[in-house]
Motif scaffolding. Structure first.
Motif, PDB file in Angstrom:
ATOM      1  N   ARG A  64       5.606 -70.806  -0.298  1.00  0.00           N
ATOM      2  CA  ARG A  64       6.485 -69.782   0.268  1.00  0.00           C
ATOM      3  C   ARG A  64       6.356 -68.529  -0.587  1.00  0.00           C
ATOM      4  NH1 ARG A  64      10.723 -68.147  -2.687  1.00  0.00           N
ATOM      5  NH2 ARG A  64      11.428 -69.477  -4.414  1.00  0.00           N
ATOM      6  N   PRO A  65       6.519 -67.370   0.024  1.00  0.00           N
ATOM      7  CA  PRO A  65       6.463 -66.146  -0.773  1.00  0.00           C
ATOM      8  C   PRO A  65       7.749 -65.968  -1.565  1.00  0.00           C
ATOM      9  CG  PRO A  65       7.016 -65.614   1.483  1.00  0.00           C
ATOM     10  CD  PRO A  65       6.738 -67.094   1.460  1.00  0.00           C
ATOM     11  N   ASP A  70      -2.142 -56.780   8.380  1.00  0.00           N
ATOM     12  CA  ASP A  70      -2.951 -57.953   8.047  1.00  0.00           C
ATOM     13  C   ASP A  70      -2.156 -59.003   7.286  1.00  0.00           C
ATOM     14  OD1 ASP A  70      -5.428 -57.215   9.165  1.00  0.00           O
ATOM     15  OD2 ASP A  70      -5.843 -55.879   7.488  1.00  0.00           O
ATOM     16  N   ILE A  71      -1.025 -58.605   6.706  1.00  0.00           N
ATOM     17  CA  ILE A  71      -0.218 -59.526   5.905  1.00  0.00           C
ATOM     18  C   ILE A  71       0.759 -60.249   6.817  1.00  0.00           C
ATOM     19  CG2 ILE A  71       1.436 -59.732   4.018  1.00  0.00           C
ATOM     20  CD1 ILE A  71       0.211 -57.215   2.781  1.00  0.00           C
ATOM     21  N   LEU A  72       0.594 -61.555   6.921  1.00  0.00           N
ATOM     22  CA  LEU A  72       1.508 -62.340   7.743  1.00  0.00           C
ATOM     23  C   LEU A  72       2.814 -62.594   7.013  1.00  0.00           C
ATOM     24  CD1 LEU A  72      -0.981 -65.018   9.166  1.00  0.00           C
ATOM     25  CD2 LEU A  72      -0.300 -62.835  10.178  1.00  0.00           C
ATOM     26  N   VAL A  73       2.708 -62.938   5.733  1.00  0.00           N
ATOM     27  CA  VAL A  73       3.875 -63.256   4.914  1.00  0.00           C
ATOM     28  C   VAL A  73       3.615 -62.762   3.497  1.00  0.00           C
ATOM     29  CG1 VAL A  73       5.301 -65.105   3.966  1.00  0.00           C
ATOM     30  CG2 VAL A  73       4.409 -65.326   6.284  1.00  0.00           C
ATOM     31  N   GLY A  74       4.635 -62.189   2.883  1.00  0.00           N
ATOM     32  CA  GLY A  74       4.499 -61.697   1.518  1.00  0.00           C
ATOM     33  C   GLY A  74       4.830 -60.228   1.420  1.00  0.00           C
ATOM     34  N   ASN A  75       4.652 -59.667   0.235  1.00  0.00           N
ATOM     35  CA  ASN A  75       5.012 -58.267   0.014  1.00  0.00           C
ATOM     36  C   ASN A  75       4.181 -57.320   0.877  1.00  0.00           C
ATOM     37  OD1 ASN A  75       6.120 -55.908  -1.638  1.00  0.00           O
ATOM     38  ND2 ASN A  75       3.908 -55.698  -1.945  1.00  0.00           N
ATOM     39  N   LYS A  76       4.855 -56.425   1.569  1.00  0.00           N
ATOM     40  CA  LYS A  76       4.198 -55.408   2.389  1.00  0.00           C
ATOM     41  C   LYS A  76       4.510 -53.993   1.901  1.00  0.00           C
ATOM     42  CE  LYS A  76       4.101 -58.161   6.663  1.00  0.00           C
ATOM     43  NZ  LYS A  76       4.349 -58.158   8.122  1.00  0.00           N
ATOM     44  N   LEU A 114      -2.654 -56.825 -11.438  1.00  0.00           N
ATOM     45  CA  LEU A 114      -1.581 -57.814 -11.342  1.00  0.00           C
ATOM     46  C   LEU A 114      -1.092 -57.874  -9.900  1.00  0.00           C
ATOM     47  CD1 LEU A 114       0.262 -59.753 -12.912  1.00  0.00           C
ATOM     48  CD2 LEU A 114       1.722 -57.795 -13.464  1.00  0.00           C
ATOM     49  N   TYR A 115      -1.571 -58.869  -9.152  1.00  0.00           N
ATOM     50  CA  TYR A 115      -1.294 -58.937  -7.724  1.00  0.00           C
ATOM     51  C   TYR A 115      -0.280 -60.022  -7.370  1.00  0.00           C
ATOM     52  CZ  TYR A 115      -5.757 -56.450  -6.954  1.00  0.00           C
ATOM     53  OH  TYR A 115      -6.775 -55.550  -6.946  1.00  0.00           O
ATOM     54  N   PRO A 116       0.591 -59.757  -6.409  1.00  0.00           N
ATOM     55  CA  PRO A 116       1.353 -60.863  -5.809  1.00  0.00           C
ATOM     56  C   PRO A 116       0.504 -61.496  -4.709  1.00  0.00           C
ATOM     57  CG  PRO A 116       2.123 -58.779  -4.921  1.00  0.00           C
ATOM     58  CD  PRO A 116       1.057 -58.440  -5.935  1.00  0.00           C
ATOM     59  N   CYS A 117       0.514 -62.798  -4.626  1.00  0.00           N
ATOM     60  CA  CYS A 117      -0.211 -63.496  -3.563  1.00  0.00           C
ATOM     61  C   CYS A 117       0.482 -63.213  -2.232  1.00  0.00           C
ATOM     62  CB  CYS A 117      -0.233 -64.995  -3.846  1.00  0.00           C
ATOM     63  SG  CYS A 117      -1.186 -65.951  -2.651  1.00  0.00           S
ATOM     64  N   CYS A 118      -0.297 -62.928  -1.205  1.00  0.00           N
ATOM     65  CA  CYS A 118       0.258 -62.747   0.132  1.00  0.00           C
ATOM     66  C   CYS A 118      -0.618 -63.497   1.128  1.00  0.00           C
ATOM     67  CB  CYS A 118       0.370 -61.270   0.501  1.00  0.00           C
ATOM     68  SG  CYS A 118      -1.188 -60.370   0.468  1.00  0.00           S
ATOM     69  N   LEU A 119      -0.078 -63.757   2.279  1.00  0.00           N
ATOM     70  CA  LEU A 119      -0.767 -64.571   3.272  1.00  0.00           C
ATOM     71  C   LEU A 119      -1.410 -63.706   4.343  1.00  0.00           C
ATOM     72  CD1 LEU A 119      -1.346 -67.420   4.417  1.00  0.00           C
ATOM     73  CD2 LEU A 119       0.804 -67.246   5.669  1.00  0.00           C
ATOM     74  N   VAL A 121       0.397 -63.614  -9.144  1.00  0.00           N
ATOM     75  CA  VAL A 121       1.655 -64.357  -9.216  1.00  0.00           C
ATOM     76  C   VAL A 121       1.937 -64.937  -7.838  1.00  0.00           C
ATOM     77  CG1 VAL A 121       2.512 -62.832 -11.018  1.00  0.00           C
ATOM     78  CG2 VAL A 121       3.121 -62.365  -8.652  1.00  0.00           C
ATOM     79  N   ASN A 122       2.773 -65.952  -7.794  1.00  0.00           N
ATOM     80  CA  ASN A 122       3.159 -66.576  -6.524  1.00  0.00           C
ATOM     81  C   ASN A 122       2.002 -67.335  -5.868  1.00  0.00           C
ATOM     82  OD1 ASN A 122       4.997 -65.373  -3.564  1.00  0.00           O
ATOM     83  ND2 ASN A 122       4.822 -67.400  -4.434  1.00  0.00           N
ATOM     84  N   LEU A 123       1.105 -67.908  -6.675  1.00  0.00           N
ATOM     85  CA  LEU A 123       0.043 -68.742  -6.135  1.00  0.00           C
ATOM     86  C   LEU A 123       0.622 -70.049  -5.594  1.00  0.00           C
ATOM     87  CD1 LEU A 123      -2.667 -68.329  -8.915  1.00  0.00           C
ATOM     88  CD2 LEU A 123      -2.883 -67.545  -6.549  1.00  0.00           C
ATOM     89  N   LEU A 124      -0.178 -70.775  -4.860  1.00  0.00           N
ATOM     90  CA  LEU A 124       0.214 -72.096  -4.400  1.00  0.00           C
ATOM     91  C   LEU A 124       0.524 -72.975  -5.613  1.00  0.00           C
ATOM     92  CD1 LEU A 124       0.444 -74.219  -2.121  1.00  0.00           C
ATOM     93  CD2 LEU A 124      -2.019 -74.651  -2.435  1.00  0.00           C
ATOM     94  N   GLY A 125       1.734 -73.525  -5.667  1.00  0.00           N
ATOM     95  CA  GLY A 125       2.135 -74.386  -6.767  1.00  0.00           C
ATOM     96  C   GLY A 125       2.836 -73.674  -7.911  1.00  0.00           C
TER      97      GLY A 125
END
Length: 636
Positions: free
Chosen positions: A402-403, A437-443, A381-386, A351-355
């Motif tokens: 954006r996350p 390692d996660i710059l932005v997104g769920n931690k 079932l993963y949330p996309c993170c940066l 979820v939360n892919l680009l677009g």
């Protein structure tokens, strides 16, 4: 250490702690007090007694010092209670098997996904800080060493390792050369077929060879050249495949992989059928576009029973913008082929892919679990993170991505959980990516608990498998009821048989697949326009022209049923012994018998089972006969 252990044994013998129905939390408190008391008594500030060392010490004495152990006068009942009390992380084997995850070596990837990490120390899409990756790196990605290390760790934690599920990760399995695939799987079986003494000795020899070659294996030993290349990846100067050529392209191999060939794989399989540590499941991961009848046949020849595929989304526009060279139609074809070959399907969905947006994500997942073209057995079932090495960084900096906020993310995942049918298991909701390692997104590592709490507040009923598993609690067999849930896919009728408690908890299940098109196609029929069913049938029934020692599956003249999975939950019970949970109590046998009865009633004249190598003997005892890549039982 021994003094503390003898005190524990005495307490167990008197029934003061650790009984079968004892409260685990109370036992843990009692044990913690005992450990602290013995350490205080030393008066030197040292921790001579540690909970994590008590069980390894006990197991070592039990296996190597019989006279000393006999002097402790430990009955079978006390022995079981002691292991139960000292066991670390009991959920490791709560699903009924001991899971061992291994990684393949870094290798060029034929994909180029926007969100995918590019850590040059790892296979594409994996990061060095993930636990399984750390273990693999310490073992130089050697499959034998990875199995040996994990078996030792699980044993030290008090887990039974007689029945093993092997999970092979590493991005895209089908991108690796066939010779490497056979070598890698062969080494996994070699490690499990060996005795404990032989495995320890061989592992030490291998480690010495790697160390003599001067290969780094610890993160602080990684060559500066690799660190420099990683920085070039992060800056966008190099792609992963280009970087791979610089770091590994000309590096000599200290241990040349020797291809055992298909005959060698078959021999290792036969040895594992009666080994002390049997493979009851073998999982690999690949991409949907690489699922073909030929690749499915090769996976079966390796002993594979489950395939993980990265779907991420079913929307063609979303797949395209995220660099996924795949369509929803090709994903559907892959799912149909996996079912026909009997594999369990384990899909990765993001979820939360680009677009993407929350409402579209909810609709996309609902399609995955309701459209007959898909209907996976399991979902990650993963949330996309940066992460820094992903191309998504540019999209974030440019404002194209954006996350989701935590509220948005939880709402999406909660809706997905509630949409999941009772025959599907959501295995994970996060990856083991370090927060650093996660710059932005769920931690948040407890994201699943947060989602489950939101679902509980809503008062809705959750049907998916993982939330209903009896886990380590066990169940009274007399309370179980056998239910059948039928559903239709694009090319089969599926029947999900489940043992459930009065509270709806699941103690075991069976996946019965009834192909809706009879496999009559011959090698010359409709070659240009063959449907997935027809093409798959020809491959299943054909000989391998490049390998005469791979058996064919026979040529049935009528449709045949396929048992794709039989699983009984509860604590792992050692082979041929009854444990505390629901294993080895006949539940699996009754599931198989009911599946065969229903298949015969539906007009199918035989049932096949996609048995794992280590379960072949079990199915032979149930009347199944070896039949090429499967086992087959005629039906009345």
């Amino acid at each position: 250490m021994e003094e503390a252990l003898l005190e524990i044994i005495a307490a167990l013998r008197e029934g003061a702690v650790g009984g079968r129905n004892a409260d685990a939390a109370a036992d843990a408190v009692w044990l913690d007090k005992l450990v602290r008391r013995h350490n205080r008594a030393a008066h030197d500030g040292t921790r001579r007694v540690a909970k994590r060392r008590l069980l390894p010490f006990y197991l070592h004495v039990r296996s190597t010092e019989p006279e000393r152990w006999a002097a402790w006068d430990v009955s079978d009942e006390v022995d079981a209670a002691l292991v139960r009390l000292l066991q670390a992380k009991p959920r490791r084997t709560a699903s009924g098997v001991a899971t061992i995850t291994v990684l393949t070596k870094p290798w060029p990837c034929s994909g180029d996904c926007v969100f995918c990490p590019s850590d040059i120390r790892m296979p594409k899409s994996y990061l060095a800080d993930e636990p399984a990756c750390q273990r693999a790196e310490r073992c130089w990605f050697d499959p034998y060493l990875q199995v040996a290390a994990r078996l030792a760790a699980l044993t030290d934690m008090g887990h039974v390792t007689d029945k093993v599920e092997l999970i092979v990760l590493g991005g895209t399995w089908s991108d690796y050369p066939a010779s490497y695939q056979r070598w890698f799987i062969g080494e996994l079986f070699c490690a499990l077929n060996a005795s404990d003494e032989e495995r320890t000795r061989k592992a030490a020899t291998r480690r010495a060879r790697y160390e003599t070659a001067g290969l780094p294996r610890e993160r602080n030993e990684v060559p500066r050249a690799a660190a420099d290349v990683q920085q070039r990846i992060n800056s966008g100067e190099l792609g992963y495949n280009e970087a791979w050529k610089l770091v590994y392209g000309t590096a000599p191999a200290p241990l040349e992989p020797l291809d055992p060939g298909w005959s060698g794989i078959a021999a290792l399989h036969r040895a594992n059928e009666t080994a002390a540590k049997r493979v009851v499941g073998l999982v690999v991961e690949t991409r949907p576009d690489l699922i073909t009848p030929e690749s499915c046949r090769d996976l079966r020849a390796l002993g594979c029973t489950k395939v993980q595929i990265g779907i991420q989304s079913l929307r063609d526009d979303l797949l395209a913008v995220n660099g996924r060279a795949i369509t929803g139609a090709r994903i559907a074809q892959a799912m149909a082929l996996l079912r026909l070959f009997g594999f369990k399907s384990h899909v990765h969905f993001m979820v939360n892919l680009l677009g993407a947006d929350p409402a579209a994500d909810i609709a996309d997942y609902r399609r995955l679990v309701t459209d007959p073209a898909f209907l996976p057995d399991e979902v990650k079932l993963y949330p996309c993170c940066l992460v820094e090495s992903a191309r998504l960084t540019e999209c974030f900096e440019g404002g194209q991505w954006r996350p989701y906020s935590e509220e948005e993310l939880v709402d999406v995942l909660a809706a997905d959980v509630l949409a999941t049918p009772p025959w599907t298991r959501i295995s994970r909701m996060i990856r083991d990516i370090s927060a650093t390692d996660i710059l932005v997104g769920n931690k948040k590592t407890n994201l699943r608990q947060i989602v489950e709490a939101a679902v509980e507040v809503s008062g809705a009923v959750v049907a998916e498998i993982r939330s209903r598993e009896i886990s380590i609690a066990g169940a009274e067999v007399s309370d179980l009821v056998l239910e059948t849930i039928p559903y239709h896919t694009a090319n089969t009728e599926e029947r999900f048989l489940q043992w459930v408690t009065p509270e709806g908890k699941i103690a075991g299940f069976c996946r019965l697949s009834l192909p809706e098109q009879p496999p009559h196609a011959t090698p010359n029929e409709r070659a240009a326009n063959a449907t997935p069913n027809e093409h798959a049938t020809r491959v299943i029934l054909s000989e391998r022209s490049e390998s005469e020692d791979l058996p064919a599956a026979g040529t049935p003249e009528k449709p045949e049923a396929m048992i794709r999975e039989v699983h009984v939950y509860g604590k792992v019970a050692a082979l041929h012994r009854t444990g505390e949970g629901t294993q080895h109590l006949g539940l699996g046998r009754k599931l198989v018998e009911e599946a065969c009865r229903q298949a015969a009633e539906a007009g199918y004249h035989a049932a096949n089972v996609i048995s794992a190598v280590g379960t072949r003997v079990y199915y032979r005892n149930l009347g199944f006969q070896d039949n090429g890549l499967y086992q087959r039982r005629p039906l009345p």
